[in-house]
Write a protein that holds these residues in place. Structure first.
Motif, PDB file in Angstrom:
ATOM      1  N   SER A  62       1.103  -0.633   0.112  1.00 16.96           N
ATOM      2  CA  SER A  62      -0.210  -0.236   0.054  1.00 16.96           C
ATOM      3  C   SER A  62       0.688   1.033   0.122  1.00 16.96           C
ATOM      4  N   THR A  63       2.225   0.852   0.199  1.00 19.58           N
ATOM      5  CA  THR A  63       2.666   2.176   0.878  1.00 19.58           C
ATOM      6  C   THR A  63       3.603   2.951  -0.623  1.00 19.58           C
ATOM      7  N   GLU A  64       3.446   1.862  -1.373  1.00 14.10           N
ATOM      8  CA  GLU A  64       4.560   1.305  -2.965  1.00 14.10           C
ATOM      9  C   GLU A  64       3.384   2.144  -3.830  1.00 14.10           C
ATOM     10  N   LYS A  65       1.739   1.355  -3.213  1.00 12.64           N
ATOM     11  CA  LYS A  65       0.867   2.181  -4.736  1.00 12.64           C
ATOM     12  C   LYS A  65       0.039   3.642  -4.455  1.00 12.64           C
ATOM     13  N   GLU A  66       0.281   4.335  -3.205  1.00  9.23           N
ATOM     14  CA  GLU A  66       0.350   5.300  -2.508  1.00  9.23           C
ATOM     15  C   GLU A  66       1.240   6.554  -3.820  1.00  9.23           C
ATOM     16  N   LEU A  67       2.777   5.842  -3.175  1.00 10.37           N
ATOM     17  CA  LEU A  67       3.709   6.693  -4.172  1.00 10.37           C
ATOM     18  C   LEU A  67       2.658   7.180  -5.484  1.00 10.37           C
ATOM     19  N   THR A 113      11.595  -9.745  -1.455  1.00  8.77           N
ATOM     20  CA  THR A 113      12.252  -8.442  -1.726  1.00  8.77           C
ATOM     21  C   THR A 113      11.730  -7.315  -0.563  1.00  8.77           C
ATOM     22  N   THR A 114      12.705  -6.381   0.349  1.00  7.57           N
ATOM     23  CA  THR A 114      12.502  -5.916   1.397  1.00  7.57           C
ATOM     24  C   THR A 114      12.597  -3.816   0.774  1.00  7.57           C
ATOM     25  N   ARG A 115      13.277  -3.711   0.116  1.00  9.69           N
ATOM     26  CA  ARG A 115      13.778  -2.751  -1.080  1.00  9.69           C
ATOM     27  C   ARG A 115      13.419  -2.795  -1.874  1.00  9.69           C
ATOM     28  N   PHE A 116      14.214  -3.379  -2.890  1.00 12.36           N
ATOM     29  CA  PHE A 116      14.327  -3.252  -4.473  1.00 12.36           C
ATOM     30  C   PHE A 116      13.258  -4.338  -5.180  1.00 12.36           C
ATOM     31  N   GLY A 138      15.584  11.723  -8.454  1.00 11.80           N
ATOM     32  CA  GLY A 138      15.246  12.461  -6.838  1.00 11.80           C
ATOM     33  C   GLY A 138      13.124  11.920  -5.805  1.00 11.80           C
ATOM     34  N   GLU A 139      12.546  11.816  -7.376  1.00 10.66           N
ATOM     35  CA  GLU A 139      11.227  11.416  -7.210  1.00 10.66           C
ATOM     36  C   GLU A 139      11.390   9.900  -6.611  1.00 10.66           C
ATOM     37  N   LEU A 140      11.867   9.103  -6.736  1.00 13.98           N
ATOM     38  CA  LEU A 140      11.593   7.293  -6.774  1.00 13.98           C
ATOM     39  C   LEU A 140      12.161   7.156  -5.609  1.00 13.98           C
ATOM     40  N   PRO A 141      11.347   6.111  -5.057  1.00 15.34           N
ATOM     41  CA  PRO A 141      12.217   5.330  -4.096  1.00 15.34           C
ATOM     42  C   PRO A 141      13.340   4.260  -3.945  1.00 15.34           C
TER      43      PRO A 141
END
Length: 317
Positions: A62-67, A113-116, A138-141
């Protein structure tokens, strides 16, 4: 040394001083005006280099979807040269996707993964996945990945430009590091993760192992022929190196040399074919572990794991 034994190298204390000094490669960023969003078809076959690009945003949690929603709502993303494009969220894609398009859900379901790899940008056709992540770093995680089915301005070493047709795994993603001494070596961690990923997918599906090897400085070879390449570029900002890592791997297109599935068919009568989504998920699952080990013990981990088994022409050290 088996991949399962990686953690045994955590106690190594090999110094870094024996490496020659290298400055990290750089990619100069440029500011472009916000492109106009246009509506385009999903079908990459109906597109050409003059057509507006489509970017579809995915998130595993949900965090990545909100981003993803925030990036779309704020028109935060851009492409170089004022290239026009439109953005859709995964939840907005109701049009059936072509059968040979990248299966994004399959990739995310295999990802552990937890990040990539957890934030995904997919495009049926894009000038360059590398430019897409570099211009939006700069905009992307950190760990965000951009995947394209077709690429017509792919980047290579020495400013080479490549056209990449269907059948190739084409992706670029973001990495961030602080120690400039080891930044130039990260491309070998990327290469090693890919060779391990291919081996892992073969093992899980009960098919013969494909002995993909690393040829210095950035090529992947199989049976003496090139099947892939790696490009890593970086910029330095706020005491951190922002790295864009890109890979092109020929999985299902025999031209101009060979591809993984062509070699696989020579080794077995099994009808199974390697899939881009499986290899990409396995790559990030391997890379995240290798990268953490690399950051922790840097060069000694790379030397112990990478050179003996995978490198065919390592003239750098």
């Amino acid at each position: 040394m088996p991949f399962a034994s990686l953690r045994g190298f955590l106690s190594l204390q090999t110094p870094l001083q024996f490496l020659p000094h290298l400055s990290p490669p750089t990619l100069l960023s440029t500011r472009t005006k916000q492109p106009l969003c246009l509506s385009v078809s999903f079908a990459a076959s109906a597109m050409d280099s003059q057509s507006p690009c489509l970017l579809v945003l995915f998130g595993k949690s949900s965090t990545e979807k909100e981003l993803a929603k925030s990036l779309k709502d704020n028109n935060s993303l851009k492409l170089p040269d004022n290239d026009k494009f439109s953005i859709l969220l995964h939840s907005e894609t109701r049009i059936p996707v072509e059968e040979n398009c990248f299966r994004n859900n399959s990739f995310l379901n295999c990802l552990s993964t937890t990040r990539f790899g957890r934030f995904l940008i997919w495009s049926p056709q894009l000038p360059s996945t590398h430019d897409a992540v570099s211009h939006n770093f700069g905009e992307l995680p950190i760990g965000a990945v951009c995947v394209a089915d077709v690429q017509f301005k792919g980047r290579g070493r020495s400013k080479n430009v490549w056209e990449s047709p269907r059948g190739c795994l084409l992706f670029s993603y973001t990495i961030q590091m602080e120690d400039g001494r080891v930044v130039p070596i990260v491309q070998y961690v990327v290469s090693l993760a890919m060779t391990e990923a291919i081996k892992d997918v073969c093992h899980k599906n009960g098919i013969p192992h494909l002995d993909v090897r690393i040829k210095w400085p950035n090529d992947l070879y199989l049976d003496g022929l090139k099947v892939g390449g790696i490009l890593c570029t970086s910029t330095y900002k706020s005491k951190k190196f922002n790295i864009s890592a890109g890979i092109g791997l020929n999985i299902d297109n025999e031209k101009p040399t060979t591809c993984l599935n062509a070699v696989l068919q020579k080794l077995t009568s099994v009808t199974y074919r390697l899939q881009r989504e499986d290899i990409l998920a396995a790559f990030f699952n391997k890379f995240e572990t290798l990268f953490d080990l690399f950051i922790d013990k840097a060069i000694q981990c790379f030397l112990q794991l990478g050179i003996p088994r995978h490198l065919t022409d390592f003239t750098y050290l």
